[in-house]
Design a protein around this motif. Structure first.
Motif, PDB file in Angstrom:
ATOM      1  N   ALA A 102      -1.709  -6.914   7.073  1.00 23.55           N
ATOM      2  CA  ALA A 102      -2.040  -8.103   7.855  1.00 23.55           C
ATOM      3  C   ALA A 102      -3.533  -8.403   7.778  1.00 23.55           C
ATOM      4  CB  ALA A 102      -1.616  -7.915   9.307  1.00 23.55           C
ATOM      5  N   SER A 103      -4.347  -7.344   7.795  1.00 18.64           N
ATOM      6  CA  SER A 103      -5.794  -7.546   7.697  1.00 18.64           C
ATOM      7  C   SER A 103      -6.175  -8.181   6.362  1.00 18.64           C
ATOM      8  CB  SER A 103      -6.518  -6.210   7.869  1.00 18.64           C
ATOM      9  OG  SER A 103      -6.259  -5.644   9.141  1.00 18.64           O
ATOM     10  N   ILE A 104      -5.555  -7.712   5.287  1.00 12.89           N
ATOM     11  CA  ILE A 104      -5.840  -8.267   3.963  1.00 12.89           C
ATOM     12  C   ILE A 104      -5.442  -9.739   3.911  1.00 12.89           C
ATOM     13  CG2 ILE A 104      -5.139  -8.180   1.531  1.00 12.89           C
ATOM     14  CD1 ILE A 104      -4.939  -5.145   1.824  1.00 12.89           C
ATOM     15  N   ALA A 105      -4.348 -10.074   4.604  1.00 14.49           N
ATOM     16  CA  ALA A 105      -3.882 -11.465   4.623  1.00 14.49           C
ATOM     17  C   ALA A 105      -4.718 -12.352   5.538  1.00 14.49           C
ATOM     18  CB  ALA A 105      -2.428 -11.516   5.067  1.00 14.49           C
ATOM     19  N   GLY A 106      -5.665 -11.744   6.265  1.00 14.95           N
ATOM     20  CA  GLY A 106      -6.503 -12.522   7.171  1.00 14.95           C
ATOM     21  C   GLY A 106      -5.788 -12.916   8.445  1.00 14.95           C
ATOM     22  N   SER A 107      -4.735 -12.163   8.781  1.00 12.84           N
ATOM     23  CA  SER A 107      -3.986 -12.459  10.002  1.00 12.84           C
ATOM     24  C   SER A 107      -3.965 -11.214  10.880  1.00 12.84           C
ATOM     25  CB  SER A 107      -2.561 -12.906   9.664  1.00 12.84           C
ATOM     26  OG  SER A 107      -1.886 -11.890   8.940  1.00 12.84           O
ATOM     27  N   LYS A 108      -3.253 -11.290  11.982  1.00 13.81           N
ATOM     28  CA  LYS A 108      -3.153 -10.165  12.890  1.00 13.81           C
ATOM     29  C   LYS A 108      -1.690  -9.823  13.104  1.00 13.81           C
ATOM     30  CE  LYS A 108      -4.716  -8.461  17.390  1.00 13.81           C
ATOM     31  NZ  LYS A 108      -5.443  -8.789  18.645  1.00 13.81           N
ATOM     32  N   ALA A 109      -1.357  -8.558  12.907  1.00 13.56           N
ATOM     33  CA  ALA A 109       0.025  -8.132  13.116  1.00 13.56           C
ATOM     34  C   ALA A 109       0.406  -8.310  14.573  1.00 13.56           C
ATOM     35  CB  ALA A 109       0.195  -6.679  12.688  1.00 13.56           C
ATOM     36  N   ASP A 110       1.651  -8.643  14.823  1.00 14.52           N
ATOM     37  CA  ASP A 110       2.165  -8.815  16.181  1.00 14.52           C
ATOM     38  C   ASP A 110       2.063  -7.477  16.910  1.00 14.52           C
ATOM     39  OD1 ASP A 110       3.640  -9.079  18.474  1.00 14.52           O
ATOM     40  OD2 ASP A 110       5.387  -9.982  17.532  1.00 14.52           O
ATOM     41  N   PRO A 111       1.206  -7.378  17.933  1.00 17.08           N
ATOM     42  CA  PRO A 111       0.995  -6.083  18.610  1.00 17.08           C
ATOM     43  C   PRO A 111       2.281  -5.492  19.192  1.00 17.08           C
ATOM     44  CG  PRO A 111      -0.675  -7.677  19.264  1.00 17.08           C
ATOM     45  CD  PRO A 111       0.362  -8.421  18.505  1.00 17.08           C
TER      46      PRO A 111
END
Length: 255
Positions: A102-111
């Motif tokens: 998710a970090s590589i994609a520039g997003s944040k994983a659903d906590p």
């Protein structure tokens, strides 16, 4: 699909007219003798390799003809990977490895989703540890969590228990089973282990680059019986070839 390596007399046909589908929310194992084309099939399905003929699709997206950037995005957004070698980054903690895609994609994983996976895998007290501080089983559980963290359409697992002891391997297989039953995940796993295959809903058997059989609701004993049959067929084919005869395998593929 067809896939060949080399050319001329040195050419090797790794896949020969393979046609197969994997249902959403199903756990499928791919098995076959060494050199049967298992890993090649998985690599083509996951967009890590290309086919010479035929098409590959994940959901409504066709991988065939996609450029490198589009393939990279597809693998990042729609596919999870679990390898025999855990492939964790040694400088990152377990949690950082889990959320890396998710970090590589520039997003944040659903906590909430990540927390659910972590709890299911019993990793809550290992999140601050780096890979060298984890056992092999714990490292593979981190790899499993990483594979599911972005909620991919399909997870490809290549001999995921190959480097684990029996207990750790069983824990990983139980999680894969749980991810299908409780999370609706789609799993496609290459394995040589009948006990691992017995956790699947279906086993697809390859021999000589072709799909030659399949088994639903497998047991370890049923898988072993099938594999023995393929080994005998291979011996018979070698004997026929040595005597100047040839016995072909004929299978239309699984749909």
């Amino acid at each position: 699909m067809w896939r060949a390596y080399g050319s001329g007399e040195a050419q090797v046909l790794a896949l020969r007219d393979v046609s197969v589908e994997f249902a959403s929310g199903e756990f499928t194992a791919i098995m076959g003798p060494s050199g049967s084309g298992k890993s090649t099939l998985m690599h083509c399905l996951a967009g890590l390799d290309t086919t010479d003929r035929g098409t590959v699709s994940i959901g409504d997206t066709s991988l065939t003809g996609l450029g490198d950037k589009a393939l990279t995005r597809l693998r990042r957004d729609k596919i999870g990977f679990i390898f025999q070698q855990f492939n964790l980054l040694p400088t990152l903690t377990a949690l950082e490895n889990i959320t890396l895609p998710a970090s590589i994609a520039g997003s944040k994983a659903d906590p909430a989703w990540v927390s659910r996976i972590i709890d299911t895998l019993d990793l809550a007290d290992r999140l601050d540890h780096k890979p060298t501080e984890l056992s092999g089983g714990q490292q593979q559980r981190v790899a499993c969590a990483r594979a599911l963290a972005t909620r991919p359409e399909v997870v490809f697992a290549d001999e995921p228990t190959g480097n684990l002891d029996t207990r750790s391997g069983t824990e990983v297989l139980k999680f894969l089973r749980t991810s299908v039953d409780d999370f609706g995940q789609t799993i496609v796993m290459v394995t040589h282990d009948p006990n691992a295959a017995a956790h699947a809903d279906r086993v697809v058997f390859l021999a000589d680059g072709r799909i030659v059989d399949e088994l639903t609701d497998p047991t370890a004993d049923a898988v072993i019986d099938k594999m023995r049959g393929f080994e005998k067929l291979a011996l018979d084919m070698n004997a026929d070839n040595a005597s100047g005869q040839f016995t072909g395998l004929n299978h239309s593929g699984a749909a």
